[in-house]
Scaffold this active site. Sequence first.
Site, PDB file in Angstrom:
ATOM      1  N   LYS A 179       0.966  -1.109  -0.032  1.00  0.00           N
ATOM      2  CA  LYS A 179      -0.101   0.087  -0.125  1.00  0.00           C
ATOM      3  C   LYS A 179       0.960   1.215  -0.176  1.00  0.00           C
ATOM      4  O   LYS A 179       1.323   1.608   1.062  1.00  0.00           O
ATOM      5  CB  LYS A 179      -1.003  -0.139   1.309  1.00  0.00           C
ATOM      6  CG  LYS A 179      -2.142   0.708   1.061  1.00  0.00           C
ATOM      7  CD  LYS A 179      -2.119   2.120   0.653  1.00  0.00           C
ATOM      8  CE  LYS A 179      -2.046   3.029   1.801  1.00  0.00           C
ATOM      9  NZ  LYS A 179      -1.913   4.545   1.278  1.00  0.00           N
ATOM     10  N   GLU A 254       8.335   1.212  11.514  1.00  0.00           N
ATOM     11  CA  GLU A 254       9.319   2.088  11.634  1.00  0.00           C
ATOM     12  C   GLU A 254       8.495   3.490  11.708  1.00  0.00           C
ATOM     13  O   GLU A 254       8.106   3.720  10.575  1.00  0.00           O
ATOM     14  CB  GLU A 254      10.183   1.856  10.008  1.00  0.00           C
ATOM     15  CG  GLU A 254      10.893   0.547   9.876  1.00  0.00           C
ATOM     16  CD  GLU A 254      12.028   0.428  10.859  1.00  0.00           C
ATOM     17  OE1 GLU A 254      12.615   1.359  11.633  1.00  0.00           O
ATOM     18  OE2 GLU A 254      12.544  -0.551  10.846  1.00  0.00           O
ATOM     19  N   CYS A 288      12.885  10.392   8.373  1.00  0.00           N
ATOM     20  CA  CYS A 288      12.826  10.046   9.720  1.00  0.00           C
ATOM     21  C   CYS A 288      14.075  10.058  10.250  1.00  0.00           C
ATOM     22  O   CYS A 288      14.110  10.610  11.656  1.00  0.00           O
ATOM     23  CB  CYS A 288      12.257   8.743   9.485  1.00  0.00           C
ATOM     24  SG  CYS A 288      13.275   7.682   8.777  1.00  0.00           S
ATOM     25  N   GLU A 388       8.438  15.975  15.718  1.00  0.00           N
ATOM     26  CA  GLU A 388       8.737  15.795  14.350  1.00  0.00           C
ATOM     27  C   GLU A 388       8.155  16.705  13.591  1.00  0.00           C
ATOM     28  O   GLU A 388       7.045  16.835  13.328  1.00  0.00           O
ATOM     29  CB  GLU A 388       8.634  14.521  14.157  1.00  0.00           C
ATOM     30  CG  GLU A 388       9.164  14.136  12.731  1.00  0.00           C
ATOM     31  CD  GLU A 388       9.078  12.781  12.274  1.00  0.00           C
ATOM     32  OE1 GLU A 388       7.866  12.218  12.471  1.00  0.00           O
ATOM     33  OE2 GLU A 388       9.775  12.001  11.891  1.00  0.00           O
TER      34      GLU A 388
END
Length: 485
Positions: A179, A254, A288, A388
Amino acid sequence: MVATQATFEGLVIGGKRVAASDGRTAPTTDPATGEVIAQVAQANAADVDTAVKTAHARYSEGRWHEMHTRERGQILQRIANLIRERIDFLAQIESRDGGKPIGAARGEMGSVANTFEYYAGAVNKIHGQTIPVNANGTHMTFREPFGVCALIIPWNFPLVITAWKVAPALAMGNTVVVKPASATPLSALALADLVLEAGLPEGVFNVVTGSGSVAGNALAMHPLVRKISFTGSTEIGMGVMKQAADGIKRVSLELGGKSANIVFADARIDACVESSLWSVYDNAGQDCCSRSRILVERPVYDEFVEKFVNRTKTMKVGLPTDESTEMGPLITTSHRDSVINYIHIGDDEGAKRLCGGEIPRGVLSKGNFLTPVVYSNVTSNMRIMQEEVFGPVVGIMPFDGEAEAIRFANDSPYGLSGSLWTRDIGRALRVARAVETGMLSINSSSSVHIEAPFGGMKQSGIGREQGMTALEHYSELKSVFIAND
Ligand code: NAP
Ligand code: MG
């Protein structure tokens, strides 16, 4: 070349391109120009059900996992070869769909080929054990594939992360349903064409494009999915973990990061500045592993800040098609709005913005561009140092001594990546061991290598991708005892 006219892109189920059963499509756009590149089929729950059942049927027939290991490895190697042959074609797709500078996109496609090559070689190196048990017989272990793996991908490194999941999953003999992120579906679809050409049996690799809330959710919830491998935000990852609880699906995650870059006073400052710059602004900060908190020992703080800001001001923000561009656009206008909102928060919190945060004019005004931001006068508790931002925004903070550096570095809910710079080997190892992070680079910003484990501590995830470790995430350990008589 990527077509300039918007094309239609179907789902990939059983090796065929198909429309969504209700005919729904959604556009994917070029972040540098806002142009629609393609209309992409939007899978609904019924389409996802068809894809998973197809993958399950192909698994059950055994044509893939029962294929002899050399042949399976050769198919993965052919995939690697075809990717290498078509690096420019794939890089153009990735650059246009995700706004990546073309040179960076080419580099990423090279690493995608390397990933398939690594796992092509791993297929016949997966061993079990024989265990000397206290009984008259032999005890041994096998690693068995799961069956259908659901692989959910973010938009920041679309094909790189697809390969990190697909290659080890296939090496272990699983079948997969991928996906892709809604913003960047095109490279996974291009890969689907290429794996068939390489000889992968139809239906082993399926792609369901569509929204996370519909296609992603249906995939994560599907009872025939045995394993979910998710890369994305911590927020959505928490939801995926709950979805996985239903049916006790295996799950690896992750997730986000807010990594620290610790610079001691004895570091080689010029090399450190240049490397630190890329470790935060690469991919326009949408990484990330971005080291978006720079901690600098006080005696060199002013020098580091001055050099870092001067270099940041020379960063070339430009069109991804221009080979000299250092930073492309952010992925969407709404994502840029969220980064700009963080800049307002940083300003309001009393951090000192030394440069950046402007929207360029002229030819770049149609895209989601933003100039890179450096903050000083930051404290560890500020939101821009805790959350973040996922954009080109960095805070630089002074510290006094090793203990304080470690305390600041660990003052985060995340623990994905990080760097430290010192010429004192004892201190390098002490600090490396004390920082709560899954990956760390010393006197370098390079911590991602296909041969080595990749993943995070704390809220940055569960499990490790890459290296031989990843194979454990796509297989179950089976323990078998055979009596001697
Ligand atoms: P995201 O919003 O969490 O989405 C990731 C994927 O999950 C997309 O394919 C998304 O589909 C799908 N999704 C959304 N809702 C879902 C649901 N309810 N069920 C199942 N799937 C769902 O993340 P992103 O914005 O694409 O990527 C940025 C984030 O990824 C950042 O936080 C970054 O740190 C993280 N990341 C982590 C790593 C790592 O290895 N640790 C690597 C890269 C990125 P849609 O696109 O359709 O929403
Ligand atoms: Mg796009």
